[in-house]
Design an enzyme around this catalytic site. Structure first.
Site, mmCIF file in Angstrom:
data_model
loop_
_atom_site.group_PDB
_atom_site.id
_atom_site.type_symbol
_atom_site.label_atom_id
_atom_site.label_comp_id
_atom_site.label_asym_id
_atom_site.label_seq_id
_atom_site.Cartn_x
_atom_site.Cartn_y
_atom_site.Cartn_z
ATOM 1 N N PRO A 89 8.136 -9.086 -10.966
ATOM 2 C CG PRO A 89 7.436 -11.297 -10.899
ATOM 3 C CD PRO A 89 6.914 -9.891 -10.901
ATOM 4 C CG ASN A 90 12.614 -12.578 -12.040
ATOM 5 O OD1 ASN A 90 13.426 -12.716 -11.125
ATOM 6 N ND2 ASN A 90 11.613 -13.425 -12.238
ATOM 7 N NE ARG A 110 13.999 -11.952 -16.764
ATOM 8 C CZ ARG A 110 12.691 -11.761 -16.711
ATOM 9 N NH1 ARG A 110 12.200 -10.544 -16.545
ATOM 10 N NH2 ARG A 110 11.864 -12.769 -16.828
ATOM 11 C CE1 TYR A 148 11.440 -10.360 -21.161
ATOM 12 C CE2 TYR A 148 13.297 -11.598 -20.287
ATOM 13 C CZ TYR A 148 11.959 -11.505 -20.562
ATOM 14 O OH TYR A 148 11.107 -12.548 -20.251
ATOM 15 C CG ASN A 187 6.487 -6.105 -17.793
ATOM 16 O OD1 ASN A 187 5.975 -7.209 -17.579
ATOM 17 N ND2 ASN A 187 7.566 -5.948 -18.543
ATOM 18 C CB ALA A 218 6.714 -14.796 -14.166
ATOM 19 C CD GLU A 227 -1.294 -7.956 -19.880
ATOM 20 O OE1 GLU A 227 -2.541 -7.888 -19.962
ATOM 21 O OE2 GLU A 227 -0.657 -9.019 -20.043
ATOM 22 C CG HIS A 229 3.807 -8.481 -21.506
ATOM 23 N ND1 HIS A 229 4.139 -8.944 -20.254
ATOM 24 C CD2 HIS A 229 2.460 -8.488 -21.568
ATOM 25 C CE1 HIS A 229 3.030 -9.229 -19.601
ATOM 26 N NE2 HIS A 229 1.996 -8.960 -20.372
ATOM 27 N NE ARG A 255 9.955 -15.197 -24.202
ATOM 28 C CZ ARG A 255 10.293 -14.693 -23.017
ATOM 29 N NH1 ARG A 255 9.859 -13.494 -22.660
ATOM 30 N NH2 ARG A 255 11.074 -15.375 -22.205
HETATM 31 C C1 DQA Z 1 7.617 -10.143 -19.636
HETATM 32 C C2 DQA Z 1 7.163 -11.472 -20.230
HETATM 33 C C3 DQA Z 1 6.885 -12.494 -19.137
HETATM 34 O O1 DQA Z 1 6.478 -13.728 -19.716
HETATM 35 C C4 DQA Z 1 8.140 -12.729 -18.322
HETATM 36 O O2 DQA Z 1 7.868 -13.624 -17.269
HETATM 37 C C5 DQA Z 1 8.745 -11.473 -17.824
HETATM 38 C C6 DQA Z 1 8.812 -10.324 -18.717
HETATM 39 C C7 DQA Z 1 8.026 -9.133 -20.735
HETATM 40 O O3 DQA Z 1 8.146 -7.970 -20.399
HETATM 41 O O4 DQA Z 1 8.237 -9.517 -21.886
HETATM 42 O O5 DQA Z 1 9.241 -11.411 -16.703
HETATM 43 O O6 DQA Z 1 6.539 -9.581 -18.910
#
Ligand code: DQA
Length: 149
Positions: free
Chosen positions: A10-11, A18, A23, A79, A82, A104, A106, A113
């Site tokens: 998501p997102n 964003r 990011y 990735n 959240a 995984e 990120h 954070r």
């Molecule tokens: C994320 C880190 C997560 O905490 C966050 O909710 C994201 C992006 C990252 O790529 O740093 O959506 O996965």
């Protein structure tokens, strides 16, 4: 030709605009181009998938598990956004398909954070974890998969 699946949760469709201080300014479309180039250099194809829906991500992992067992997929760069910090369903999907290598990944350093980002439901099910290397982390994750036996 074998595939590498790049999955974003998501997102991450908002990448580039964003919170660019966290990011970066690379868009998801830019990231797809980068991943496709890296895959081609290593002799792989890319399946690039993004969803804001947990169930769609679960379904994609099930599909990936089958493709892995059929020898069509080398592994997954994931990735989970959240959902990393909330989703037992995604953990169970990875464990449930059995043996699927998931890296995984990120973009940001989640450990530097908020404390709610320090726990991952995905990590215990992952073959490896890359954190805080920006979008370059996806490239590293792909190299890790390509170099696995
Ligand atoms: C994320 C880190 C997560 O905490 C966050 O909710 C994201 C992006 C990252 O790529 O740093 O959506 O996965």
């Amino acid at each position: 030709m074998k595939k590498i699946l790049i999955m974003n949760g998501p997102n991450l469709n908002l990448l580039g605009t964003r919170e660019p201080e966290k990011y970066g300014t690379t868009t998801l479309a830019d990231l797809e181009v980068m991943c496709r180039k890296q895959a081609a250099d290593m002799g792989y194809e890319v399946d690039f998938f993004q969803s804001n829906y947990e169930g769609a991500l679960v379904d994609k992992i099930h599909e990936a598990g089958k493709a892995y067992k059929a020898g069509q997929l080398k592994g997954v760069v994931f990735n989970p956004g959240a959902y990393t910090h909330t989703s037992i369903a995604l953990h169970d999907a990875i464990v449930g398909v059995g043996g699927l290598p998931v890296i995984e990944t990120h973009i940001s350093n989640v450990h530097a954070r908020e404390s709610f980002r320090h726990h991952s439901y995905i990590s215990p099910a992952a073959a490896g974890i890359i954190v805080g290397c920006g979008v370059y982390g996806y490239i590293v994750a792909m190299q890790v998969l390509a170099n696995r036996p």
